[in-house]
Design a protein around this motif. Structure first.
Motif: not given
Length: 163
Positions: A39-47
């Motif tokens: 599966s492809s996923f993109a982890p959540a990011v806070d900047v």
């Protein structure tokens, strides 16, 4: 400090298209073993940013810190990692798999104010925290204002006042 980002109206369409593609891909791969392992996923990011640094907090629970690769090249920060499925349980016993597995890559264009030579990263409790310090010349400087600091000008040498 508030960070302004340019509004891109088609970004929401791209996100919607990605979600629709994932929905169709998952529905047509029902019953296949590969749907459990890839599966492809993109982890959540806070900047967020302050006067000294830019900080990224990336949610990567279940990923070993040795499986995370962080690189800075040409003012681009790239974070690559992989979440592997546990092989302890037999895959045919799964009733539902909601956690996503596989590799991810997130890239961020860094502002010119970031000192790319002193980037640091910390991994704790599933959160990867990347600190990007700002260059010294980019930090705000406070200017001291002197009170009553006008020098007296000698007669005949300074600017004259016209009447």
């Amino acid at each position: 400090m508030t960070v302004l980002t340019r509004w891109e109206p088609f970004r929401e369409f791209a996100t919607l298209q990605d979600r629709m593609n994932r929905l169709f891909r998952e529905s047509y791969s029902e019953g296949r073993d590969e749907s459990l392992t890839t599966s492809s996923f993109a982890p959540a990011v806070d900047v967020y940013e302050d006067e000294h640094k830019v900080t990224l907090k990336i949610e990567v629970p279940g990923i070993n810190e040795n499986d995370i690769d962080i690189r800075v090249e040409n003012n681009t920060l790239t974070v690559h990692g992989e979440r592997k499925i546990e092989k302890e349980e037999k895959e045919e016993n799964y009733r539902r798999v909601e956690r996503q597995y596989g590799s991810f890559t997130r890239s961020f264009t860094l502002p010119q104010t970031v000192d790319t030579e002193n980037v640091s990263a910390n991994y704790d409790k599933g959160i990867l925290k990347i600190s990007l310090p700002k260059k010294a010349e980019a930090k705000p400087k406070q200017i001291k204002v002197s009170i009553g600091g006008e020098k007296q000008v000698e007669a005949g040498k300074g600017p004259s006042k016209a009447a």
